[in-house]
Design an enzyme around this catalytic site. Structure first.
Site, PDB file in Angstrom:
ATOM      1  N   GLU A 179      41.069  37.836  37.744  1.00 48.62           N
ATOM      2  CA  GLU A 179      40.429  38.073  36.630  1.00 48.62           C
ATOM      3  C   GLU A 179      40.771  37.066  35.428  1.00 48.62           C
ATOM      4  OE1 GLU A 179      40.964  41.750  33.191  1.00 48.62           O
ATOM      5  OE2 GLU A 179      42.649  41.773  34.719  1.00 48.62           O
TER       6      GLU A 179
ATOM      7  N   LYS B 232      32.959  44.353  33.309  1.00 46.34           N
ATOM      8  CA  LYS B 232      33.513  45.465  33.276  1.00 46.34           C
ATOM      9  C   LYS B 232      33.251  46.660  32.525  1.00 46.34           C
ATOM     10  CE  LYS B 232      38.644  46.540  32.763  1.00 46.34           C
ATOM     11  NZ  LYS B 232      39.891  46.073  32.411  1.00 46.34           N
TER      12      LYS B 232
ATOM     13  N   CYS C 226      40.429  44.745  37.082  1.00 50.15           N
ATOM     14  CA  CYS C 226      41.613  45.077  36.722  1.00 50.15           C
ATOM     15  C   CYS C 226      41.860  46.672  37.079  1.00 50.15           C
ATOM     16  CB  CYS C 226      41.993  45.025  35.209  1.00 50.15           C
ATOM     17  SG  CYS C 226      43.444  45.345  34.484  1.00 50.15           S
TER      18      CYS C 226
END
Length: 519
Positions: free
Chosen positions: A285, A348, A398
């Site tokens: 990430e 995301k 994440c």
């Protein structure tokens, strides 16, 4: 046992709440990385004995609240480590991170014990019926914790079994919430030995039946594991790069170029002696600290180390300038091919409150820890990406991986899951171990292999049975080349998700009714 239960239930005032917090902290040891599951056989009966002495609704709520506070205080201590990366700015938030979040999450446990107190008195629940009702209420509380206010389903009790893969196989049918329901029910049955109205024979029978049920689940899981030969997708070797860059250096302007060069060097390194060359590469990430789509030089540099015909898949921020001149930002994932072109992107969608955006920013005009003064925007939702040379996959950035039944596009099932993360915020702590274990559970639930790249670890490859085929330790720098496991057939949980939990809860409700009516 009756004497011990009587002494515990007789505790009052601060002694009761201190004992509740201690039992809650003890229950945390069942979770990763300790996996000391047998402690639940003491923690949950201890909570029920304390509730035996809770004469009022207030006492019942706060007994559960203190249990939850001790449980989450020990299990989530590492969250406050994120503030240490910029302690000059965020020192004042330390008490809120260390104790405020556990205090908030403990409310769900308090509501469960309050609900048990009310039901037990109105329906005259005792013995096994009360134990089953407690398990149901605990599970409902966990489910609510996983969904209310965007949800935080971290350290669900079902994750206690990640260290015992035969039992973990059951989540392919009943999910982690369902496994948690069974776990709490079985673990709480020793409380029956402290019930004066319960015969020792019936209490022993209930405990024995629960343990036999767990054993049967384990045997079924062992059979499931033994019937698989560990097949992999032909012609694909994924290189996972773990640069191990400290969070204090990750965004340092003086270090960004060097950090990027490290990623390039590790990507271009020769494979281990006798090993096949990687066909694709995965970086963590926000591994690239630049805006890829606006920086041709960075894209070309990545393209220069991309395997022939393959791609480098990396996390990187994305920006777009709106017509009014303002910028919007996304925490994104991009696939870059050998020409330096971005061939696929993903934004995301499940953002971290207070980390990537500030809830009620108009009321709380402070910077988010990771995003700063400008919040990240949310993407559209789970997607299935296509990248040349790879089976279609579902990207998860994440903590998107922590949400059961929400890790794939239900309209188009992927063939593997990709989780990129940066757990450097949490240092050498239990947090990254818990995060990796959660990813393992998602792989088993969905019957899909999981590839995971973490900045400081833990990185690795997990097949659809939760078995680890590649692994990079926490706090180390390195690369690992691994074959991509084949996807399994769609699991029952993958098809209908938490409807399996509804069915389980209905069966528990029926069992509670039968137990209540059985003399």
């Amino acid at each position: 046992m009756l004497r011990l239960a009587a002494r515990v239930s007789a505790l009052a005032g601060w002694r009761r709440y201190l004992a509740a917090a201690a039992f809650g902290g003890l229950a945390t040891l069942a979770l990763p990385p300790a996996f000391a599951v047998p402690v639940l056989l003491l923690a949950f009966p201890g909570l029920l004995w304390l509730l035996d002495g809770a004469a009022t609704r207030r006492a019942a709520f706060f007994t559960g609240w203190w249990f939850g506070f001790g449980h989450f205080l020990l299990g989530l201590y590492w969250i406050s480590f994120a503030l240490l990366t910029d302690i000059d700015r965020f020192w004042w938030m330390m008490p809120f991170a260390a104790a405020g979040l556990p205090a908030l999450l403990a409310v769900f446990v308090g509501l469960a014990t309050l609900g048990l107190h009310v039901l037990a008195r109105r329906l005259r629940l005792g013995g096994l019926a009360r134990v089953l009702a407690f398990a149901m209420l605990w599970t409902v509380a966990e489910y609510l914790r996983g969904h209310v206010l965007t949800g935080f389903p971290w350290n669900l009790i079902g994750y206690s079994w990640v260290g015992f893969l035969p039992v973990l196989q059951s989540v392919a049918v009943i999910g982690t919430y369902g496994l948690g329901l069974l776990t709490v029910a079985v673990a709480a049955t020793p409380a029956l030995f402290g019930d004066p109205a319960e015969s020792r024979r019936r209490a022993a029978g209930s405990v024995a039946f629960g343990l036999l049920l767990v054993a049967a689940i384990g045997v079924a899981g062992w059979v499931r594991l033994s019937q698989n030969d560990g097949s992999t997708v032909p012609g694909i070797v994924v290189r996972i790069v773990q640069p191990n860059i400290a969070q204090t250096l990750k965004w340092d302007p003086a270090e960004r170029a060097r950090n990027f060069e490290r990623l390039l060097e590790m990507t271009a390194a020769s494979p281990a002696a006798g090993g096949p060359a990687p066909t694709h590469v995965v970086w963590p990430e926000t591994a690239v600290p630049f805006f890829l789509e606006r920086d041709a030089a960075v894209r070309q540099a990545i393209g220069s180390v991309t395997p022939p015909g393959g791609s480098v898949i990396t996390g990187a921020p994305r920006v777009r300038t709106e017509p009014d001149g303002t910028n919007r930002f996304w925490n994104s994932l991009h696939a870059v091919d050998g020409s330096g072109a971005v061939v696929a992107s993903y934004d995301k969608f499940h953002l971290v409150p207070f980390g990537e955006y500030m809830p009620l920013r108009g009321v709380l005009p402070v910077a988010a820890i990771a995003a700063g003064s400008t919040d990240f925007s949310a993407g559209a939702g789970p997607e299935t990406l296509d990248v040349a040379g790879l089976p279609p996959f579902s990207p998860l950035v994440c903590y998107e991986v922590i949400f059961p039944a929400a890790v794939k596009n239900p309209e188009r099932r992927p063939e593997w899951l990709l989780n990129v993360t940066n757990d450097a915020w949490y240092g050498i702590s239990a947090g990254p171990h818990q995060h990796f274990a959660i990813a393992q559970a998602r792989a088993v639930e969905e019957g899909l292999p999981m590839v995971r790249a973490a900045n400081t670890g833990i990185s690795g490859v997990v097949d659809g049975y939760g078995r680890i085929s590649a692994y990079l330790e926490l706090g180390t720098r390195g690369v690992v080349d691994a074959a991509l496991p084949e996807a399994l057939g769609n699991t029952p949980y993958g098809r209908i998700g938490d409807w399996t939990l509804v069915l389980l809860l209905m069966s528990f409700a029926l069992s509670t009714t039968i137990a209540r009516q059985t003399p």
